[in-house]
Design a protein around this motif. Sequence first.
Motif, mmCIF file in Angstrom:
data_model
loop_
_atom_site.group_PDB
_atom_site.id
_atom_site.type_symbol
_atom_site.label_atom_id
_atom_site.label_comp_id
_atom_site.label_asym_id
_atom_site.label_seq_id
_atom_site.Cartn_x
_atom_site.Cartn_y
_atom_site.Cartn_z
ATOM 1 N N LEU A 31 0.824 -1.215 0.000
ATOM 2 C CA LEU A 31 0.000 0.000 0.000
ATOM 3 C C LEU A 31 0.856 1.262 0.000
ATOM 4 C CD1 LEU A 31 -2.782 -1.188 2.472
ATOM 5 C CD2 LEU A 31 -3.093 -0.668 0.030
ATOM 6 N N VAL A 32 2.008 1.200 0.663
ATOM 7 C CA VAL A 32 2.942 2.328 0.634
ATOM 8 C C VAL A 32 3.503 2.501 -0.780
ATOM 9 C CG1 VAL A 32 5.189 3.177 1.428
ATOM 10 C CG2 VAL A 32 3.568 2.202 3.076
ATOM 11 N N LEU A 33 3.946 1.391 -1.379
ATOM 12 C CA LEU A 33 4.524 1.461 -2.726
ATOM 13 C C LEU A 33 3.493 1.882 -3.758
ATOM 14 C CD1 LEU A 33 6.815 -1.721 -2.702
ATOM 15 C CD2 LEU A 33 7.445 0.659 -2.292
ATOM 16 N N GLY A 34 2.232 1.543 -3.505
ATOM 17 C CA GLY A 34 1.152 1.947 -4.409
ATOM 18 C C GLY A 34 0.679 3.375 -4.186
ATOM 19 N N GLY A 35 1.249 4.048 -3.185
ATOM 20 C CA GLY A 35 0.888 5.438 -2.921
ATOM 21 C C GLY A 35 -0.364 5.613 -2.081
ATOM 22 N N ASN A 36 -0.905 4.519 -1.529
ATOM 23 C CA ASN A 36 -2.133 4.601 -0.736
ATOM 24 C C ASN A 36 -1.882 4.979 0.718
ATOM 25 O OD1 ASN A 36 -2.723 1.994 -2.772
ATOM 26 N ND2 ASN A 36 -4.314 3.552 -2.695
ATOM 27 N N ALA A 127 13.694 -14.052 -7.523
ATOM 28 C CA ALA A 127 13.670 -12.584 -7.557
ATOM 29 C C ALA A 127 14.082 -12.014 -6.205
ATOM 30 C CB ALA A 127 12.277 -12.088 -7.941
ATOM 31 N N ALA A 128 13.596 -12.652 -5.131
ATOM 32 C CA ALA A 128 13.969 -12.200 -3.792
ATOM 33 C C ALA A 128 15.469 -12.392 -3.557
ATOM 34 C CB ALA A 128 13.159 -12.959 -2.736
ATOM 35 N N HIS A 129 15.983 -13.560 -3.919
ATOM 36 C CA HIS A 129 17.410 -13.847 -3.697
ATOM 37 C C HIS A 129 18.310 -12.967 -4.564
ATOM 38 C CE1 HIS A 129 16.542 -18.093 -1.902
ATOM 39 N NE2 HIS A 129 16.234 -17.107 -1.100
ATOM 40 N N ASP A 130 17.828 -12.586 -5.750
ATOM 41 C CA ASP A 130 18.619 -11.724 -6.630
ATOM 42 C C ASP A 130 18.892 -10.358 -5.998
ATOM 43 O OD1 ASP A 130 18.897 -13.645 -8.556
ATOM 44 O OD2 ASP A 130 17.397 -12.816 -9.927
ATOM 45 N N THR A 131 17.995 -9.928 -5.093
ATOM 46 C CA THR A 131 18.205 -8.627 -4.445
ATOM 47 C C THR A 131 19.438 -8.638 -3.553
ATOM 48 O OG1 THR A 131 16.879 -9.118 -2.471
ATOM 49 C CG2 THR A 131 15.699 -8.241 -4.377
ATOM 50 N N ARG A 140 19.060 0.344 -6.939
ATOM 51 C CA ARG A 140 18.406 -0.086 -8.174
ATOM 52 C C ARG A 140 17.498 -1.303 -7.978
ATOM 53 N NH1 ARG A 140 21.179 1.768 -12.792
ATOM 54 N NH2 ARG A 140 21.834 3.901 -12.349
ATOM 55 N N VAL A 141 17.503 -1.869 -6.792
ATOM 56 C CA VAL A 141 16.718 -3.080 -6.534
ATOM 57 C C VAL A 141 15.233 -2.742 -6.510
ATOM 58 C CG1 VAL A 141 16.175 -4.803 -4.756
ATOM 59 C CG2 VAL A 141 18.551 -4.280 -5.297
ATOM 60 N N ASP A 142 14.423 -3.569 -7.155
ATOM 61 C CA ASP A 142 12.971 -3.394 -7.129
ATOM 62 C C ASP A 142 12.485 -3.490 -5.688
ATOM 63 O OD1 ASP A 142 10.253 -3.592 -8.787
ATOM 64 O OD2 ASP A 142 10.152 -5.020 -7.127
ATOM 65 N N LEU A 143 11.701 -2.512 -5.251
ATOM 66 C CA LEU A 143 11.312 -2.452 -3.843
ATOM 67 C C LEU A 143 10.369 -3.573 -3.431
ATOM 68 C CD1 LEU A 143 10.988 1.372 -3.147
ATOM 69 C CD2 LEU A 143 12.634 -0.236 -2.200
ATOM 70 N N ARG A 144 9.575 -4.085 -4.353
ATOM 71 C CA ARG A 144 8.697 -5.206 -3.993
ATOM 72 C C ARG A 144 9.524 -6.471 -3.749
ATOM 73 N NH1 ARG A 144 4.995 -1.985 -6.484
ATOM 74 N NH2 ARG A 144 2.972 -1.906 -5.402
ATOM 75 N N ASP A 171 24.653 -6.734 6.184
ATOM 76 C CA ASP A 171 24.761 -5.307 5.875
ATOM 77 C C ASP A 171 23.845 -4.915 4.718
ATOM 78 O OD1 ASP A 171 26.595 -5.050 7.892
ATOM 79 O OD2 ASP A 171 28.347 -5.088 6.573
ATOM 80 N N ARG A 172 23.805 -5.760 3.698
ATOM 81 C CA ARG A 172 22.961 -5.450 2.545
ATOM 82 C C ARG A 172 21.479 -5.482 2.945
ATOM 83 N NH1 ARG A 172 23.670 -4.989 -2.862
ATOM 84 N NH2 ARG A 172 21.908 -5.494 -4.204
ATOM 85 N N LEU A 173 21.100 -6.440 3.756
ATOM 86 C CA LEU A 173 19.714 -6.518 4.220
ATOM 87 C C LEU A 173 19.341 -5.261 5.007
ATOM 88 C CD1 LEU A 173 19.603 -10.272 5.229
ATOM 89 C CD2 LEU A 173 18.050 -9.182 3.589
ATOM 90 N N ALA A 174 20.276 -4.759 5.802
ATOM 91 C CA ALA A 174 20.023 -3.527 6.561
ATOM 92 C C ALA A 174 19.820 -2.337 5.622
ATOM 93 C CB ALA A 174 21.179 -3.262 7.529
ATOM 94 N N GLN A 175 20.617 -2.274 4.547
ATOM 95 C CA GLN A 175 20.482 -1.188 3.568
ATOM 96 C C GLN A 175 19.146 -1.294 2.827
ATOM 97 O OE1 GLN A 175 23.951 -1.556 1.082
ATOM 98 N NE2 GLN A 175 25.361 -1.191 2.761
ATOM 99 N N LEU A 176 18.770 -2.515 2.471
ATOM 100 C CA LEU A 176 17.490 -2.717 1.784
ATOM 101 C C LEU A 176 16.323 -2.367 2.706
ATOM 102 C CD1 LEU A 176 18.246 -6.096 -0.026
ATOM 103 C CD2 LEU A 176 17.887 -3.886 -1.151
ATOM 104 N N ALA A 177 16.460 -2.689 3.995
ATOM 105 C CA ALA A 177 15.394 -2.404 4.957
ATOM 106 C C ALA A 177 15.124 -0.908 5.043
ATOM 107 C CB ALA A 177 15.765 -2.957 6.330
ATOM 108 N N VAL A 178 16.180 -0.108 4.968
ATOM 109 C CA VAL A 178 16.011 1.351 4.994
ATOM 110 C C VAL A 178 15.167 1.802 3.797
ATOM 111 C CG1 VAL A 178 17.221 3.554 4.805
ATOM 112 C CG2 VAL A 178 18.121 1.767 6.300
ATOM 113 N N ARG A 179 15.423 1.210 2.647
ATOM 114 C CA ARG A 179 14.657 1.562 1.444
ATOM 115 C C ARG A 179 13.203 1.113 1.542
ATOM 116 N NH1 ARG A 179 16.014 0.161 -4.181
ATOM 117 N NH2 ARG A 179 14.570 1.880 -4.497
ATOM 118 N N VAL A 180 12.970 -0.045 2.149
ATOM 119 C CA VAL A 180 11.599 -0.566 2.248
ATOM 120 C C VAL A 180 10.747 0.317 3.157
ATOM 121 C CG1 VAL A 180 10.201 -2.530 2.996
ATOM 122 C CG2 VAL A 180 12.281 -2.919 1.672
#
Length: 200
Positions: A31-36, A127-131, A140-144, A171-180
């Motif tokens: 819902l956040v990514l969809g702007g709702n 797709a999840a593991h590719d992140t 550049r990682v797709d947020l979904r 460390d990468r998971l922590a960086q991705l979490a900030v983006r999510v």
Amino acid sequence: MFLLSCDSERQRLGARGKVGKVVRAAALVDLVLGGNLVDDGGRARVTNAPAPADPVLAGVLEEVRAIRPRRWRYWIERRPGATVRRVRDELDHARLIKVEPHRILGIFPADRITIRHPLMRRQLLQAAHDTLRASRLVSRVDLRDASMVVLASTADLRTIVTKEQRIRHKDRLAQLAVRVGPVVPALKKALQQTQYSAGG
């Protein structure tokens, strides 16, 4: 997230005590990514964006709209079992899974869940593991895709992210979490409270 949480060998949801909250968190991220929904001082606030077509997401959005703004954790902890059942029913209706009621030891009611399209689950998992690949810039990682792996890691859902992957890509998971966004720390707190309550 429901499909990824399925244990295809045992034909059931894995980590059932956590999946409800993770599915709720995934809906909120969607819902956040969809702007709702937007974060307003640590609370979820509804925007004027058109409601999503997905009935589960629309239902969660309507819940948020009907009550004054609350913290993200409140929405993660609100009726997680009902949300999981709704997602299950939608996936069953779409013929992505097959749900067969049965009884464990002839007594306890349960669902036997068969994934009708295992390739779809494998593609979601890939797709999840590719992140987590170092060659892909975090920005550049797709947020979904990022949200799937981050929420699974936060909840220690090992059907999606193994313990070894969590450690290696910490460390990468922590960086991705900030983006999510704000749903991730709220999920962590909700799960910690559940664990504390169970231990207390």
